[in-house]
Design a protein around this motif. Structure first.
Motif, short mmCIF file in Angstrom:
data_model
loop_
_atom_site.label_atom_id
_atom_site.label_comp_id
_atom_site.label_asym_id
_atom_site.label_seq_id
_atom_site.Cartn_x
_atom_site.Cartn_y
_atom_site.Cartn_z
N GLN A 151 0.83 -1.20 0.00
CA GLN A 151 0.00 0.00 0.00
C GLN A 151 0.87 1.25 0.00
O GLN A 151 1.75 1.42 0.85
N LYS A 153 0.51 5.21 0.31
CA LYS A 153 -0.38 6.29 0.69
C LYS A 153 0.45 7.53 0.96
O LYS A 153 0.97 7.74 2.06
N MET A 161 -3.23 7.20 -3.38
CA MET A 161 -3.39 6.01 -2.54
C MET A 161 -3.55 4.81 -3.47
O MET A 161 -4.64 4.53 -3.97
N GLY A 180 -8.41 0.29 2.04
CA GLY A 180 -7.10 -0.19 1.62
C GLY A 180 -7.14 -1.36 0.67
O GLY A 180 -6.14 -2.06 0.51
#
Length: 246
Positions: A151, A153, A161, A180
């Motif tokens: 991930q 971000k 994101m 997510g």
């Protein structure tokens, strides 16, 4: 006394050449006659068409990575180099290396950079002049390979994101939702260059990244995160630190 009658002739009212009379809301066709006016509009300019063709639909952009020197490579497409990537050593900490990404060539606009290695200092990443710690913008979820997501971000902008799903040989990138998880169309695909292919093939397939139309406005974030994820993937974990060096 005789009063002669007089006929009052009213002037014809002009209407829009496009047929719309804005004063009454009615539509009038003007043709040449004794009581109407004929408007001779100029011909359209050369090459003019009433129905303009739609612009071509955006297509996926394939960037292949090509080694240029002992510490540099370029990400290029059919029209030339798009990014220049260089790796240099931190002279104060020789076990830590800085990856610098520039636009097109080694003197191009600075896009991003990140520093990682064996050091007591936390790894950092910089994009467009803003520096952050890597562990605050990049994390990994899922224990199984099929469920694993890296991930990325960067800030609160939903476009920044994104998530990389799966590992080698192909890693897929999506915009992440608030939970997510991958959401929406695929925005990129990164093909990892296998180290074993050099033995079997005289000209191995280079690593490449395909940026799809939905992700082309955030190419800098996609490329930077892809290189960071690959660096993370190949870095020994604390459980496999013995031996550290290969």
């Amino acid at each position: 006394m005789h009063i002669s009658s007089r006929t009052i002739k009213r002037k014809p009212r002009l209407t829009s050449p496009y047929g719309s009379d804005h004063s009454t809301g009615s539509s009038t066709t003007i043709v040449g006659s004794a009581s109407k006016i004929s408007l001779n509009l100029p011909p359209p300019p050369p090459g003019y068409v009433d129905n303009k063709p739609l612009p071509p639909r955006p297509t996926a952009m394939l960037l292949s990575f090509r080694q240029q020197g002992f510490n540099t490579m370029v990400a290029y497409h059919k029209n030339g180099a798009e990014y220049h990537v260089a790796v240099c050593m931190n002279c104060f900490m020789p076990s830590s290396f800085v990856t610098v990404i520039r636009r097109a060539h080694e003197e191009g606009e600075l896009v991003s950079s990140f520093e990682m290695g064996i050091s007591t200092q936390r790894a950092t990443v910089t994009i467009h002049g803003t520096e952050k710690f890597v562990d605050t913008v990049l994390s990994r979820t899922g224990k199984k390979v099929d469920d694993r997501i890296w991930q990325w971000k960067w800030d609160e902008d939903p476009n920044h994101m994104i998530g990389w799903h799966r590992e080698a040989p192909v890693r897929y990138c999506y915009i992440l939702d608030s939970a997510g998880r991958p959401s929406g169309p695929m925005i990129a695909a990164f093909v990892v260059c296998s180290s074993t292919s050099n033995v079997r093939q005289a000209t191995p397939q280079p690593a490449s990244i395909t940026i799809y139309p939905a992700g082309q406005h955030i190419m800098d974030h996609i490329l930077t995160s892809a290189l960071l994820v690959e660096r993370k993937r190949l870095t020994p974990s604390p459980m496999t630190m013995n031996p550290i060096f290969n």
